[in-house]
Design an enzyme around this catalytic site. Structure first.
Site, PDB file in Angstrom:
ATOM      1  N   SER A   1      46.929  41.941  35.099  1.00  0.00           N
ATOM      2  CA  SER A   1      46.436  41.445  33.803  1.00  0.00           C
ATOM      3  C   SER A   1      47.635  41.142  32.924  1.00  0.00           C
ATOM      4  O   SER A   1      48.676  41.807  33.030  1.00  0.00           O
ATOM      5  CB  SER A   1      45.564  42.494  33.105  1.00  0.00           C
ATOM      6  OG  SER A   1      45.318  42.102  31.763  1.00  0.00           O
TER       7      SER A   1
ATOM      8  N   TYR B   1      44.568  50.865  30.309  1.00  0.00           N
ATOM      9  CA  TYR B   1      44.294  49.705  31.171  1.00  0.00           C
ATOM     10  C   TYR B   1      45.592  48.923  31.428  1.00  0.00           C
ATOM     11  O   TYR B   1      45.904  48.553  32.566  1.00  0.00           O
ATOM     12  CB  TYR B   1      43.245  48.826  30.498  1.00  0.00           C
ATOM     13  CG  TYR B   1      42.960  47.515  31.183  1.00  0.00           C
ATOM     14  CD1 TYR B   1      42.103  47.446  32.272  1.00  0.00           C
ATOM     15  CD2 TYR B   1      43.535  46.324  30.721  1.00  0.00           C
ATOM     16  CE1 TYR B   1      41.836  46.233  32.893  1.00  0.00           C
ATOM     17  CE2 TYR B   1      43.272  45.109  31.328  1.00  0.00           C
ATOM     18  CZ  TYR B   1      42.414  45.071  32.415  1.00  0.00           C
ATOM     19  OH  TYR B   1      42.160  43.869  33.011  1.00  0.00           O
TER      20      TYR B   1
HETATM   21  P1  NDP Z   1      33.682  42.298  35.724  1.00  0.00           P
HETATM   22  O1  NDP Z   1      33.439  43.517  34.898  1.00  0.00           O
HETATM   23  O2  NDP Z   1      33.019  41.019  35.372  1.00  0.00           O
HETATM   24  O3  NDP Z   1      33.339  42.634  37.267  1.00  0.00           O
HETATM   25  C1  NDP Z   1      33.883  43.783  37.831  1.00  0.00           C
HETATM   26  C2  NDP Z   1      33.559  43.826  39.306  1.00  0.00           C
HETATM   27  O4  NDP Z   1      34.213  44.976  39.864  1.00  0.00           O
HETATM   28  C3  NDP Z   1      32.087  43.973  39.593  1.00  0.00           C
HETATM   29  O5  NDP Z   1      31.802  43.244  40.765  1.00  0.00           O
HETATM   30  C4  NDP Z   1      31.923  45.472  39.844  1.00  0.00           C
HETATM   31  O6  NDP Z   1      30.846  45.792  40.724  1.00  0.00           O
HETATM   32  C5  NDP Z   1      33.242  45.783  40.525  1.00  0.00           C
HETATM   33  N1  NDP Z   1      33.670  47.181  40.418  1.00  0.00           N
HETATM   34  C6  NDP Z   1      33.863  47.938  39.322  1.00  0.00           C
HETATM   35  N2  NDP Z   1      34.290  49.170  39.656  1.00  0.00           N
HETATM   36  C7  NDP Z   1      34.320  49.198  41.006  1.00  0.00           C
HETATM   37  C8  NDP Z   1      34.662  50.185  41.970  1.00  0.00           C
HETATM   38  N3  NDP Z   1      35.047  51.424  41.595  1.00  0.00           N
HETATM   39  N4  NDP Z   1      34.582  49.868  43.282  1.00  0.00           N
HETATM   40  C9  NDP Z   1      34.203  48.628  43.687  1.00  0.00           C
HETATM   41  N5  NDP Z   1      33.850  47.659  42.819  1.00  0.00           N
HETATM   42  C10 NDP Z   1      33.923  47.936  41.504  1.00  0.00           C
HETATM   43  O7  NDP Z   1      35.298  42.122  35.758  1.00  0.00           O
HETATM   44  P2  NDP Z   1      36.190  40.787  35.765  1.00  0.00           P
HETATM   45  O8  NDP Z   1      35.671  39.839  36.757  1.00  0.00           O
HETATM   46  O9  NDP Z   1      36.412  40.358  34.367  1.00  0.00           O
HETATM   47  O10 NDP Z   1      37.593  41.395  36.262  1.00  0.00           O
HETATM   48  C11 NDP Z   1      38.001  41.358  37.612  1.00  0.00           C
HETATM   49  C12 NDP Z   1      39.455  41.808  37.677  1.00  0.00           C
HETATM   50  O11 NDP Z   1      40.266  40.973  36.860  1.00  0.00           O
HETATM   51  C13 NDP Z   1      39.677  43.244  37.180  1.00  0.00           C
HETATM   52  O12 NDP Z   1      40.639  43.878  37.958  1.00  0.00           O
HETATM   53  C14 NDP Z   1      40.177  43.021  35.763  1.00  0.00           C
HETATM   54  O13 NDP Z   1      40.959  44.101  35.307  1.00  0.00           O
HETATM   55  C15 NDP Z   1      41.000  41.754  35.936  1.00  0.00           C
HETATM   56  N6  NDP Z   1      41.216  41.032  34.689  1.00  0.00           N
HETATM   57  C16 NDP Z   1      40.149  40.533  33.970  1.00  0.00           C
HETATM   58  C17 NDP Z   1      40.374  39.908  32.746  1.00  0.00           C
HETATM   59  C18 NDP Z   1      39.272  39.365  31.900  1.00  0.00           C
HETATM   60  O14 NDP Z   1      39.548  38.980  30.741  1.00  0.00           O
HETATM   61  N7  NDP Z   1      38.033  39.275  32.374  1.00  0.00           N
HETATM   62  C19 NDP Z   1      41.735  39.760  32.210  1.00  0.00           C
HETATM   63  C20 NDP Z   1      42.760  40.322  33.049  1.00  0.00           C
HETATM   64  C21 NDP Z   1      42.499  40.932  34.242  1.00  0.00           C
HETATM   65  P3  NDP Z   1      29.316  46.081  40.201  1.00  0.00           P
HETATM   66  O15 NDP Z   1      28.706  44.737  39.892  1.00  0.00           O
HETATM   67  O16 NDP Z   1      28.663  46.744  41.363  1.00  0.00           O
HETATM   68  O17 NDP Z   1      29.458  46.939  38.970  1.00  0.00           O
END
Ligand code: NDP
Length: 247
Positions: A142, A156
């Site tokens: 990130s 984070y």
């Molecule tokens: P979302 O919250 O939209 O989606 C998160 C996903 O991760 C879901 O599919 C969720 O599954 C899954 N998840 C959460 N915890 C676990 C776990 N312990 N084991 C397996 N799966 C898990 O997140 P984003 O798409 O926004 O983010 C994706 C990545 O990008 C993350 O690493 C985030 O930190 C990074 N990121 C995002 C930014 C943003 O602005 N959106 C900016 C910078 C980085 P379920 O549906 O089952 O809950």
């Protein structure tokens, strides 16, 4: 046909990446942890786009779950060519002084230990000298790793700093074994993660303050991930690409 395991592919950036991969004919292991309906919807969309998909439940912070998600994806598609280490969490905005030990543990368990477990499993299976067929790993860091996210989520931000270090180190470990390892640092992306931070409008509100003047869409991160996974990036390893609208 190439296969990819994407952690956290039920929603957001993981889902967008799964759909893009499906459209390019890839087979996709769609991991989720809680939201089965969303994971099944992603898998259906991957198939509709022209790929194959298998849904694999598992918590990335649980070692046995990570082994099982690799096993299930490899069994479905005859091996794994790529891994997107994407699953991650955020928590409500707070200064560090007010963060509980429970919050810090959960953050580091999911975002750091989870990333390390998934990366370790890739390192055990994908290298040529371990009987793998090489391939590519992309981690989701990130832009917070560079900004520090004061008064919001320094926990984070630090967890993503660890992802950066993991990327650089693992790329050097696996380079000669046919596995490239890179990361993306997204900026402000319009996904459901913003609501978890306690501010569902965060992307809309802060988007205009970014150099590019708007928040990003998950599809714009997926494009960068697929580039790094592809053969077009054959000489890129250990790189961390900011996809943050200049933030
Ligand atoms: P979302 O919250 O939209 O989606 C998160 C996903 O991760 C879901 O599919 C969720 O599954 C899954 N998840 C959460 N915890 C676990 C776990 N312990 N084991 C397996 N799966 C898990 O997140 P984003 O798409 O926004 O983010 C994706 C990545 O990008 C993350 O690493 C985030 O930190 C990074 N990121 C995002 C930014 C943003 O602005 N959106 C900016 C910078 C980085 P379920 O549906 O089952 O809950």
């Amino acid at each position: 046909m190439k296969s990819v395991l994407i952690t956290g592919a039920s929603r957001g950036i993981g889902r967008a990446t799964a759909l893009l991969a499906g459209g390019k004919g890839w087979s996709v292991g769609v991991n989720y942890t809680a939201n089965l309906a969303a994971a099944e919807a992603t898998a259906a969309a991957v198939r509709a786009a022209g790929g194959q998909a298998v849904v694999v439940k598992g918590d990335v912070s649980v070692e046995a779950d990570v082994v099982a998600m690799f096993d299930a994806t490899a069994a479905a598609f005859g091996g794994i060519d790529a891994v997107v280490i994407n699953a991650g969490i955020i928590a409500p905005s707070l200064p560090l002084a007010e963060m509980s030990a429970e919050r810090l543990r959960r953050m580091f368990d999911t975002n750091i230990l989870g990333a390390y477990f998934v990366a370790r499993e890739a390192a055990r299976r994908m290298p040529l000298d371990k009987g793998g067929r090489g391939g590519s790993v992309v981690l989701l860091s990130s832009i917070a790793a560079k900004l520090g996210s004061p008064f919001d989520f320094v926990d984070y931000a630090g967890s993503k700093g660890a992802v950066d270090s993991l990327t650089v180190g693992l790329a050097k470990e696996l380079g000669k074994q046919g596995v490239r390892v890179n990361a993306i640092r997204p900026g402000l992306i319009d996904t459901e993660i913003q609501a978890v931070s306690g501010d569902p409008e965060r992307a809309t509100r802060l988007g205009p303050s970014t150099p590019i003047g708007r928040a990003g869409q998950p599809e714009e991160i997926a494009e960068a991930i697929m580039f790094l996974l592809s053969d077009a990036a054959s000489y890129i390893t250990g790189a961390i690409l900011d996809v943050s609208g200049g933030r």
